[in-house]
Design a protein around this motif. Structure first.
Motif, PDB file in Angstrom:
ATOM      1  N   PRO A 105     -14.774 -18.656   3.785  1.00 10.02           N
ATOM      2  CA  PRO A 105     -14.030 -17.417   3.549  1.00 10.02           C
ATOM      3  C   PRO A 105     -14.102 -16.420   4.699  1.00 10.02           C
ATOM      4  CG  PRO A 105     -15.262 -18.015   1.601  1.00 10.02           C
ATOM      5  CD  PRO A 105     -15.702 -18.951   2.674  1.00 10.02           C
ATOM      6  N   VAL A 106     -15.298 -16.265   5.266  1.00  9.03           N
ATOM      7  CA  VAL A 106     -15.437 -15.336   6.388  1.00  9.03           C
ATOM      8  C   VAL A 106     -14.629 -15.814   7.589  1.00  9.03           C
ATOM      9  CG1 VAL A 106     -17.065 -14.462   8.105  1.00  9.03           C
ATOM     10  CG2 VAL A 106     -17.656 -14.387   5.685  1.00  9.03           C
ATOM     11  N   THR A 107     -14.708 -17.121   7.865  1.00 10.04           N
ATOM     12  CA  THR A 107     -13.943 -17.674   8.982  1.00 10.04           C
ATOM     13  C   THR A 107     -12.448 -17.492   8.757  1.00 10.04           C
ATOM     14  OG1 THR A 107     -15.680 -19.334   9.299  1.00 10.04           O
ATOM     15  CG2 THR A 107     -13.579 -19.730  10.396  1.00 10.04           C
ATOM     16  N   TRP A 108     -11.994 -17.746   7.537  1.00  8.65           N
ATOM     17  CA  TRP A 108     -10.571 -17.568   7.193  1.00  8.65           C
ATOM     18  C   TRP A 108     -10.131 -16.124   7.414  1.00  8.65           C
ATOM     19  CZ3 TRP A 108      -6.665 -20.858   5.570  1.00  8.65           C
ATOM     20  CH2 TRP A 108      -5.523 -20.238   5.071  1.00  8.65           C
ATOM     21  N   THR A 109     -10.947 -15.182   6.924  1.00 11.77           N
ATOM     22  CA  THR A 109     -10.601 -13.768   7.054  1.00 11.77           C
ATOM     23  C   THR A 109     -10.556 -13.342   8.512  1.00 11.77           C
ATOM     24  OG1 THR A 109     -11.672 -13.328   4.928  1.00 11.77           O
ATOM     25  CG2 THR A 109     -11.252 -11.435   6.351  1.00 11.77           C
ATOM     26  N   VAL A 110     -11.547 -13.767   9.291  1.00  3.17           N
ATOM     27  CA  VAL A 110     -11.601 -13.404  10.706  1.00  3.17           C
ATOM     28  C   VAL A 110     -10.389 -13.949  11.453  1.00  3.17           C
ATOM     29  CG1 VAL A 110     -12.850 -13.811  12.863  1.00  3.17           C
ATOM     30  CG2 VAL A 110     -14.103 -13.137  10.805  1.00  3.17           C
ATOM     31  N   ILE A 111     -10.063 -15.212  11.220  1.00  9.53           N
ATOM     32  CA  ILE A 111      -8.920 -15.805  11.915  1.00  9.53           C
ATOM     33  C   ILE A 111      -7.625 -15.132  11.498  1.00  9.53           C
ATOM     34  CG2 ILE A 111      -7.605 -17.937  12.231  1.00  9.53           C
ATOM     35  CD1 ILE A 111     -10.226 -19.465  11.854  1.00  9.53           C
ATOM     36  N   SER A 112      -7.491 -14.815  10.199  1.00  8.55           N
ATOM     37  CA  SER A 112      -6.284 -14.134   9.720  1.00  8.55           C
ATOM     38  C   SER A 112      -6.094 -12.793  10.413  1.00  8.55           C
ATOM     39  CB  SER A 112      -6.364 -13.932   8.202  1.00  8.55           C
ATOM     40  OG  SER A 112      -6.393 -15.161   7.518  1.00  8.55           O
ATOM     41  N   LEU A 113      -7.184 -12.041  10.542  1.00  6.35           N
ATOM     42  CA  LEU A 113      -7.090 -10.732  11.186  1.00  6.35           C
ATOM     43  C   LEU A 113      -6.888 -10.852  12.688  1.00  6.35           C
ATOM     44  CD1 LEU A 113      -9.841  -8.801   9.189  1.00  6.35           C
ATOM     45  CD2 LEU A 113      -7.360  -8.588   8.966  1.00  6.35           C
ATOM     46  N   LEU A 114      -7.478 -11.857  13.305  1.00  6.45           N
ATOM     47  CA  LEU A 114      -7.281 -12.056  14.741  1.00  6.45           C
ATOM     48  C   LEU A 114      -5.832 -12.431  15.053  1.00  6.45           C
ATOM     49  CD1 LEU A 114     -10.527 -13.933  15.849  1.00  6.45           C
ATOM     50  CD2 LEU A 114      -9.827 -11.626  16.491  1.00  6.45           C
ATOM     51  N   ARG A 115      -5.254 -13.299  14.238  1.00  2.00           N
ATOM     52  CA  ARG A 115      -3.859 -13.676  14.438  1.00  2.00           C
ATOM     53  C   ARG A 115      -2.937 -12.508  14.132  1.00  2.00           C
ATOM     54  NH1 ARG A 115      -2.699 -19.164  14.845  1.00  2.00           N
ATOM     55  NH2 ARG A 115      -0.590 -18.698  14.112  1.00  2.00           N
ATOM     56  N   GLY A 116      -3.218 -11.794  13.064  1.00  2.00           N
ATOM     57  CA  GLY A 116      -2.523 -10.540  12.782  1.00  2.00           C
ATOM     58  C   GLY A 116      -1.240 -10.649  11.988  1.00  2.00           C
ATOM     59  N   GLU A 117      -0.694 -11.845  11.733  1.00  2.00           N
ATOM     60  CA  GLU A 117       0.586 -11.943  11.035  1.00  2.00           C
ATOM     61  C   GLU A 117       0.517 -11.328   9.638  1.00  2.00           C
ATOM     62  OE1 GLU A 117      -0.726 -14.463  12.706  1.00  2.00           O
ATOM     63  OE2 GLU A 117       0.821 -15.489  13.895  1.00  2.00           O
ATOM     64  N   ALA A 118      -0.543 -11.646   8.885  1.00  2.00           N
ATOM     65  CA  ALA A 118      -0.661 -11.136   7.526  1.00  2.00           C
ATOM     66  C   ALA A 118      -0.850  -9.618   7.534  1.00  2.00           C
ATOM     67  CB  ALA A 118      -1.822 -11.816   6.805  1.00  2.00           C
ATOM     68  N   TYR A 119      -1.611  -9.117   8.488  1.00  2.00           N
ATOM     69  CA  TYR A 119      -1.833  -7.668   8.580  1.00  2.00           C
ATOM     70  C   TYR A 119      -0.535  -6.947   8.934  1.00  2.00           C
ATOM     71  CZ  TYR A 119      -4.098  -3.252   9.795  1.00  2.00           C
ATOM     72  OH  TYR A 119      -4.484  -1.916   9.848  1.00  2.00           O
ATOM     73  N   VAL A 120       0.225  -7.503   9.869  1.00  2.00           N
ATOM     74  CA  VAL A 120       1.513  -6.906  10.247  1.00  2.00           C
ATOM     75  C   VAL A 120       2.440  -6.872   9.045  1.00  2.00           C
ATOM     76  CG1 VAL A 120       3.589  -7.229  11.644  1.00  2.00           C
ATOM     77  CG2 VAL A 120       1.344  -7.533  12.672  1.00  2.00           C
ATOM     78  N   CYS A 121       2.465  -7.964   8.285  1.00  2.00           N
ATOM     79  CA  CYS A 121       3.305  -8.024   7.099  1.00  2.00           C
ATOM     80  C   CYS A 121       2.879  -6.977   6.068  1.00  2.00           C
ATOM     81  CB  CYS A 121       3.246  -9.423   6.492  1.00  2.00           C
ATOM     82  SG  CYS A 121       4.197  -9.621   4.969  1.00  2.00           S
ATOM     83  N   ALA A 122       1.577  -6.838   5.858  1.00  2.00           N
ATOM     84  CA  ALA A 122       1.074  -5.963   4.802  1.00  2.00           C
ATOM     85  C   ALA A 122       1.258  -4.490   5.110  1.00  2.00           C
ATOM     86  CB  ALA A 122      -0.405  -6.270   4.549  1.00  2.00           C
ATOM     87  N   PHE A 123       1.119  -4.101   6.388  1.00  2.00           N
ATOM     88  CA  PHE A 123       1.049  -2.673   6.701  1.00  2.00           C
ATOM     89  C   PHE A 123       2.226  -2.153   7.524  1.00  2.00           C
ATOM     90  CE2 PHE A 123      -3.316  -3.862   5.767  1.00  2.00           C
ATOM     91  CZ  PHE A 123      -3.711  -2.820   4.936  1.00  2.00           C
ATOM     92  N   SER A 124       3.224  -2.973   7.759  1.00  2.00           N
ATOM     93  CA  SER A 124       4.364  -2.497   8.556  1.00  2.00           C
ATOM     94  C   SER A 124       5.085  -1.352   7.874  1.00  2.00           C
ATOM     95  CB  SER A 124       5.340  -3.653   8.810  1.00  2.00           C
ATOM     96  OG  SER A 124       5.817  -4.191   7.588  1.00  2.00           O
ATOM     97  N   GLU A 125       5.223  -1.412   6.545  1.00  2.00           N
ATOM     98  CA  GLU A 125       5.971  -0.361   5.843  1.00  2.00           C
ATOM     99  C   GLU A 125       5.223   0.970   5.818  1.00  2.00           C
ATOM    100  OE1 GLU A 125       5.846  -0.652   1.368  1.00  2.00           O
ATOM    101  OE2 GLU A 125       5.237  -2.705   1.890  1.00  2.00           O
ATOM    102  N   PHE A 126       3.906   0.932   6.076  1.00  2.00           N
ATOM    103  CA  PHE A 126       3.119   2.165   6.066  1.00  2.00           C
ATOM    104  C   PHE A 126       2.944   2.758   7.470  1.00  2.00           C
ATOM    105  CE2 PHE A 126       1.521  -0.486   2.538  1.00  2.00           C
ATOM    106  CZ  PHE A 126       1.896   0.332   1.473  1.00  2.00           C
ATOM    107  N   MET A 127       3.483   2.101   8.455  1.00  2.00           N
ATOM    108  CA  MET A 127       3.311   2.575   9.826  1.00  2.00           C
ATOM    109  C   MET A 127       4.099   3.856  10.050  1.00  2.00           C
ATOM    110  SD  MET A 127       3.944   0.461  13.329  1.00  2.00           S
ATOM    111  CE  MET A 127       3.578   1.200  14.925  1.00  2.00           C
ATOM    112  N   ASN A 128       3.492   4.765  10.791  1.00  2.00           N
ATOM    113  CA  ASN A 128       4.135   6.034  11.104  1.00  2.00           C
ATOM    114  C   ASN A 128       5.049   5.857  12.322  1.00  2.00           C
ATOM    115  OD1 ASN A 128       4.897   8.671  11.457  1.00  2.00           O
ATOM    116  ND2 ASN A 128       2.871   9.415  12.059  1.00  2.00           N
ATOM    117  N   PRO A 129       6.367   5.956  12.152  1.00  2.00           N
ATOM    118  CA  PRO A 129       7.280   5.728  13.277  1.00  2.00           C
ATOM    119  C   PRO A 129       7.093   6.706  14.423  1.00  2.00           C
ATOM    120  CG  PRO A 129       8.451   5.680  11.182  1.00  2.00           C
ATOM    121  CD  PRO A 129       7.084   6.223  10.911  1.00  2.00           C
ATOM    122  N   SER A 130       6.551   7.895  14.113  1.00  2.00           N
ATOM    123  CA  SER A 130       6.385   8.889  15.168  1.00  2.00           C
ATOM    124  C   SER A 130       5.335   8.477  16.194  1.00  2.00           C
ATOM    125  CB  SER A 130       5.996  10.240  14.556  1.00  2.00           C
ATOM    126  OG  SER A 130       4.758  10.149  13.875  1.00  2.00           O
TER     127      SER A 130
END
Length: 270
Positions: A105-130
């Motif tokens: 699980p730790v390895t999965w989480t680390v790799i997911s965050l390093l790659r960033g695709e899931a994080y980009v998907c999850a938080f793109s709508e909350f990003m501040n355009p300014s």
């Protein structure tokens, strides 16, 4: 003692290395074949966090279920209602089970965050355009920002697609850096104060069990006069077959061969 400890640490490193490699391969295959961000407000967040958390949780449960120590604890509590299981021993065993189970699980989480695709998907709508240089004065809503991971945005916003992805992946990698540092500190403290004695005991017990089994095998093929020339069928039948662990007069009997050695060979040598 130092030799046993080094052998144990080497085995742990090899095991964790193989598990990590398999997780990297699995994560890569998952991102290529199964990960598809919906690019819709509210759904992005749930999908992204699910892609990170649900596989990690599933791997953790599987790791706990496949660990023999888990069933040892269950058996102990089922048959003896944990009467002979002290709080210290229970904590040490649970620590061993969890320590093994969290590797994937730790390895999965680390790799997911390093790659960033899931994080980009999850938080793109909350990003501040300014926060983007030169962005339009008319700030787009979550509907537009949620479509950036799919690069399915209107032409005026297309030039910012790479910058949005770059900034969110940067945040993801900063997060995983703090995650790794915190986890490393915790593991070092745990190894120093909680796990080192248990690990040494487990490795020592394994060595002792192998030596004890070798002595039983040797005694089966030898008697007081030396090496036996013939092993009868009756002797083979007495040391083979299904056997359930039991104790006699508080003395553990580990196998049919162990029982034969204790009660037959010893008697014949008197």
């Amino acid at each position: 003692r130092n030799r046993i400890k080094k052998l144990f640490l080497k085995d742990v490193m090899v095991f964790n290395g193989l598990i990590g490699l398999e997780t990297v391969v699995g994560q890569t295959a998952y991102n290529i074949l199964a990960f598809h961000c919906p690019c819709l407000p509210k759904k992005n967040y749930l999908y992204g966090l699910t892609a990170i958390g649900v596989p990690a949780l599933a791997f953790f449960v599987i790791g706990v279920m496949l660990n023999q120590s888990t069933w040892d604890i269950v058996s102990e509590c089922r048959t003896k209602r944990c009467r002979k299981l002290s709080l210290t021993a229970a904590f040490a065993l649970l620590g061993s089970v969890v320590g093994r189970a969290v590797v994937v699980p730790v390895t999965w989480t680390v790799i997911s965050l390093l790659r960033g695709e899931a994080y980009v998907c999850a938080f793109s709508e909350f990003m501040n355009p300014s926060s983007l240089d030169g962005f339009f004065s008319s700030t787009p809503g979550p509907e537009i920002m949620a479509r950036f991971p799919c690069k399915d945005v209107l032409a005026p916003f297309m030039n910012y697609s790479g910058e949005v992805e770059h900034q969110l992946k940067y945040e993801s990698q900063v997060l995983v850096t703090f995650y790794i540092i915190s986890l490393s500190i915790f593991v070092l403290l745990c190894l120093k104060h909680c796990c080192s004695s248990l690990a040494l005991f487990q490795r020592t017990a394994e060595v002792h069990a192998k030596n004890y089994a070798a002595e039983n095998v040797k005694s089966f093929f030898e008697d007081c006069k030396g090496i036996k020339s013939v092993i009868t069928r009756m002797e083979w039948n007495r040391v083979t077959g299904v056997y359930m662990y039991r104790e006699i007069d508080d003395t553990p009997i580990y196998s049919r061969l162990n029982k034969w050695d204790m009660y037959t060979n010893e008697h014949d040598c008197k």
